[in-house]
Scaffold this motif. Structure first.
Motif, PDB file in Angstrom:
ATOM      1  N   LYS A 149       0.836  -1.204   0.000  1.00 18.36           N
ATOM      2  CA  LYS A 149       0.000   0.000   0.000  1.00 18.36           C
ATOM      3  C   LYS A 149       0.869   1.250   0.000  1.00 18.36           C
ATOM      4  O   LYS A 149       0.349   2.360  -0.016  1.00 18.36           O
ATOM      5  N   TYR A 150       2.189   1.062   0.039  1.00 24.34           N
ATOM      6  CA  TYR A 150       3.071   2.230   0.152  1.00 24.34           C
ATOM      7  C   TYR A 150       3.520   2.757  -1.183  1.00 24.34           C
ATOM      8  O   TYR A 150       4.692   3.011  -1.415  1.00 24.34           O
ATOM      9  N   TRP A 153     -14.964   6.297  13.449  1.00 19.89           N
ATOM     10  CA  TRP A 153     -14.511   5.786  12.158  1.00 19.89           C
ATOM     11  C   TRP A 153     -15.106   4.412  11.855  1.00 19.89           C
ATOM     12  O   TRP A 153     -15.524   4.127  10.734  1.00 19.89           O
ATOM     13  N   ARG A 205      -3.215  -3.888   3.714  1.00 17.97           N
ATOM     14  CA  ARG A 205      -3.688  -2.617   4.279  1.00 17.97           C
ATOM     15  C   ARG A 205      -3.214  -2.416   5.708  1.00 17.97           C
ATOM     16  O   ARG A 205      -3.299  -1.319   6.247  1.00 17.97           O
ATOM     17  N   SER A 225       2.006   5.478   8.463  1.00 16.15           N
ATOM     18  CA  SER A 225       0.967   6.274   7.800  1.00 16.15           C
ATOM     19  C   SER A 225       1.003   7.722   8.272  1.00 16.15           C
ATOM     20  O   SER A 225       0.898   8.652   7.470  1.00 16.15           O
ATOM     21  N   TRP A 272      -5.449   4.131   7.507  1.00 12.33           N
ATOM     22  CA  TRP A 272      -5.765   4.001   6.083  1.00 12.33           C
ATOM     23  C   TRP A 272      -6.314   5.319   5.527  1.00 12.33           C
ATOM     24  O   TRP A 272      -5.914   5.783   4.448  1.00 12.33           O
ATOM     25  N   ALA A 273      -7.196   5.948   6.305  1.00 11.42           N
ATOM     26  CA  ALA A 273      -7.791   7.200   5.858  1.00 11.42           C
ATOM     27  C   ALA A 273      -6.737   8.300   5.814  1.00 11.42           C
ATOM     28  O   ALA A 273      -6.693   9.114   4.894  1.00 11.42           O
ATOM     29  N   GLN A 324      -3.614   8.050   5.228  1.00 13.77           N
ATOM     30  CA  GLN A 324      -2.678   7.905   4.143  1.00 13.77           C
ATOM     31  C   GLN A 324      -3.322   8.121   2.780  1.00 13.77           C
ATOM     32  O   GLN A 324      -2.766   8.756   1.903  1.00 13.77           O
TER      33      GLN A 324
END
Lengths: 456, 456, 456
Positions: free
Chosen positions: A272-273, A373, A447, C30, C137-138, C140
């Protein structure tokens, strides 16, 4: 709190509070007028105090230097180009709170924000950015129905608090935005006109026009060309009521498609990076807007459908259908099959619309701020896919037998609703593949920061 | 954050925090009860500590002087009339944080707010106004479904922060309102009952009753007087469904009329620097409320219309219409003209209603706070006029041929919808004149601060 | 403010700001990635700086001790179990701002919050709890459609402000929650999944299933058992359209029942200073949720009713009804009585639904924050009972003659709507008794703190 007068009623005490305003332009005068109304003593600073004849009654007008001496808070209501002349009496401004209320004509007009520019010219003064998001006209007329928020930023906490206090006593809500670095943002803010809505607007407009023309060809041009039949009256309601649901369904699918593309990219890259392609980033950032337009179209579809029995056109055909039975002395028998189809298609539509509405309500700022969230993800992802499944099923059941009557297609064009099903079905199939445990576990690992090297 | 218990769970540490409450009345006891629940040590100050038998369990009761010594925060839960006795031990209260929680019985009951009065009596203490907007009953029962906002004001920043901290640990949201000057506002706040809605309410009620009576005369009294016909069943739905759209359209026009009058006044006077007449100011300040009532009526009109095919009355007449055709052995032919009229009238109504809803949604506080002034103006002005145009067109097309059948007027009264068109049409015509470039430019100049002296 | 990039654009100046992150796990990386994007200099602290190969480009990786020296703000992105090792270099962390971003796996997992634990290990450091409610996640991907609120708490005001400043420059909204005692709450917050909705959900699901089965027996099993008739097509719409209004009405009554029970308990006990039984407390705390589900069901009932004329089943029966008249050569005469009944039943339903919607709108957080306690009570209590009265009347008029046809009951079961009336009628009767002046005055006195001893 909502007050009719938008300012704290006059207090004798308050008149001991002074505010100095540099500049007798419109914003300066409006702010001065409002400050006077709320019990402040207002001193204007002007190059030529005698020629300033539009000054609100009750305010004093002095030369800049003298005016500055009378107050610790000085509102700089002059254009950025004239900031230089303030350096001429920098010693008087030393330690004063300078409120930069300026706005630019274009977003990012200067490399450095006006407030930062002012601070660099007068390093001894405490510059605070404020009031630029408030309209002069609204200030003066008292009709502040719009946002009462005053964004404030600055490097000196006490100076910010003093300006916040002034904002509060004018009936406004100060909002601390941090250090003077935020001034750039605050100066760009009032220049925006729904920047997040531009791309979604073009996408929606494009689909709407396309589908409208497609339906026009099939339902108006075709009967006209083949039978000389005039069905132009369909343009008012019948055709829009095809366009709205079709575009709504496509847009709803487009809300979930980028998430799937992103998952595929991550699975393929095994990490994911690394940044997504630019178009995908932009697409992801306008999902909320696409979803809201889709909801609006679904709402219109619902009402356009509900008015059907009121319409002359529909009533005439219903009457004709009945009279044909009577004349033929036949009664079409009740068919359980049809009753099931008709009712379940309607029920799926209603339930889809209901969850759509729930999604819309949870995207209201005050509601989404009240959920965490995990809850937000639950609603937007689980309920969102439920809505997509229900809406797609609604369309599929509506289609029913109609799919297979290929020879019935006018000019070999499939009915519009068939076209609308392509993207939603593709999204649902891909989502279905992605939740296969093998792929799902790998995606979850990626993730959570895992990178390729192990096998699924 | 929303917690079921409305307070931070007990912590052993927290019990080291002390709050003293002067006064064992209802609010004092309720607040004490809640503070104890949230882990505070609570000491009541009372004239006669032994006779106070309603004190929540776990709290201590002492004489005022002794109680005051045990805590830096002292809640003054006694009536303003008894504040004087506090001066008797002003030395003990020196430097303490005094929380004024009092409310008055009437708006602006005293020339000076209770908190300011307290501060003037005890200049050595740090007076903070807080908690007066919270209900004792809600505090104690934990059913704080209403606003959890606690407005706080005071002249000492640290004292305010200490009180804010107490509010937060009770599960409430402190909101800093500035210096003690704001106490007057904060004390008036809980006494209000929709002050902004009073004028709009009377206006709406007036129009609603008037139009209702007008329709009653035409549709119930007239048939009764001339044909002895009983049409009283129209009162439940048919007549309301005339009243709602008519009043809605008139109110929507009234939202935009004051803006036009203001523009005319400014053009006439050639300046914006003079106050509008008082009635115009009041009118402008209730535009939002008028618009919301208009939206509510439009919503009712929409549903009342959609239920039409379900109503016995409507179905009976539809059946009769069909049976007449069958008995006469005729079929009324399909008329494109009618289909167009019927559909476009309905479509205009739906679109008007849709934009109306959009306007309503953007006037939700959390939505209007998320848009800037330029965006708000765009929505409220552009979309607002679009709504007015669509609604007026809806009514005009509905009227259709009906306008000219003058002899058909009952008792020479025009149908109600004709009456409803007067104000909207006048507003639209005037607006149309005002956007003529010559006038528009001049108005823009005036609103930017220009005053007469040049000619258009 | 809503920005597409969720962070302040890069400023050359900002790169002088340093943030150190301990831990190279997913959240640390992140956050580092996002900080780099927003112009910060990021230094990671790691046990083995050379083996850390997933670090975002542009960040430095050093040993913990060296990294800590480079920045005053240190984000502790490691698990609570590893906090101990930080004591090894407590001298370097002396006076630093330590940001605890940790989350637990369960609510109240540890007796003491992670942040308080950290603070007790390092008494010389300034511990601030923050960022734990934000998704890695959000952060990033920049898709922060959800809440942008960052809850912050800590015992040092300047440390909190420094962390708030970092949050603001990432495009997030810091929210001060007070001292470190609030950390427990903040750590529990992201683990919740609609905790307030669990009980209401079970209640609603229970009633929905029960009433559904009841209707299924009466309308599908009975005709099947007695006449071998297949009415299964009623399952899609007709039966849900009985279940929704019935459950909605019951739930609405359940919203007002606990208030009545509470009043009776208070009258009986003669005091308000004793806790209600636990079940009543729980019930009172989920009234808002019950009301919202009731509104959702009422909304579904409204749409399910409005689509009636579109359904094949309904149209077929309407046609048959008409054809029977034609074949029999009779016309059922127009009956004023029926017209009144049908219209008033529909009108009551519409008005009830309208006030229901108003109640729903005022329970939106941003709307309920804008009204004071008196106004909120007015809306929720007065309008709420009005809605209950209208809805009950709607059902009663719908019932009309049907109540008395006992022999018509299938299998001696009363129609479902009769069952639905029991609780609402009971609530209304009890409310009516409670507003009798004698009882009402006594209750008011009790709620103002009076206790028994005097007689009514």
């Amino acid at each position: 709190m909502d007050y009719p007068l938008n300012c704290v009623p006059d207090h004798p005490k308050e008149s001991t509070k002074h505010v100095c305003i540099f500049g007798t332009g419109d914003f300066g005068r409006s702010l001065g007028y409002k400050l006077l109304q709320c019990g402040y003593t207002v001193i204007f600073g002007s190059r030529d105090p005698n020629s300033s004849n539009l000054i609100p009654k009750g305010a004093e007008v002095l030369k800049h230097e003298e005016a500055a001496k009378k107050s610790t808070i000085i509102v700089i209501a002059i254009h950025r180009e004239h900031y230089d002349f303030l350096t001429g009496f920098a010693d008087i401004l030393e330690g004063k709170v300078l409120v930069d209320v300026s706005n630019n004509l274009k977003i990012n007009q200067y490399p450095e924000s006006n407030a930062e520019h002012l601070a660099s010219l007068l390093p001894g003064a405490k510059v605070v950015k404020a009031f630029n998001t408030v309209s002069a006209w609204a200030l003066q007329s008292g009709t502040l129905d719009a946002s009462k928020q005053v964004f404030i930023c600055g490097d000196d906490a006490k100076a910010k608090e003093a300006v916040a206090e002034v904002a509060r006593s004018l009936g406004l809500t100060p909002l601390d935005q941090g250090s003077l670095l935020a001034a750039n943002e605050i100066e760009n803010y009032p220049l925006q006109l729904f920047p997040m809505w531009r791309l979604p607007f073009y996408i929606c407009a494009g689909f709407t026009i396309l589908i409208f023309l497609y339906c026009l060809v099939i339902e108006v041009f075709y009967p006209c060309a083949t039978n000389k039949e005039d069905t132009s009256y369909l343009i008012a309601i019948s055709i829009p009521n095809r366009v709205f649901p079709i575009v709504s369904l496509i847009l709803l699918a487009l809300v979930y498609l980028p998430g799937i593309i992103a998952a595929i990219i991550q699975l393929y890259r095994g990490t994911k990076y690394s940044r997504f392609p630019d178009w995908l980033d932009k697409w992801m950032l306008c999902r909320k807007q696409l979803g809201l337009v889709a909801l609006a179209y679904a709402f219109l579809h619902a009402i356009y459908t509900l008015v059907m029995p009121i319409r002359y056109y529909v009533r005439w055909w219903a009457d004709k259908y009945l009279m044909n039975q009577i004349k033929g002395n036949t009664t079409y028998p009740f068919q359980n099959h049809y009753a099931w189809m008709s009712d379940s298609y309607v029920a799926l539509g209603i339930l889809g619309f209901f969850f759509y509405m729930l999604l819309g309500i949870t995207s209201l700022p005050s509601v989404s701020n009240a959920v965490n969230w995990r809850e937000f993800r639950f609603v937007q992802s689980k309920l969102g896919y439920l809505t997509l499944v229900l809406s797609t099923a609604h369309t599929l059941v509506y289609g029913g037998d109609r799919f297979i009557f290929g020879p019935f297609y006018r000019w070999y064009l499939p009915p519009a609703f068939v076209v609308s099903l392509i993207i939603p079905c593709a999204v649902l199939v891909m989502k279905f593949i992605l939740v296969i445990p093998c792929l799902d576990q790998r995606l979850t690992k990626i993730r959570q920061g895992w990178e390729r090297g192990a096998k699924c």
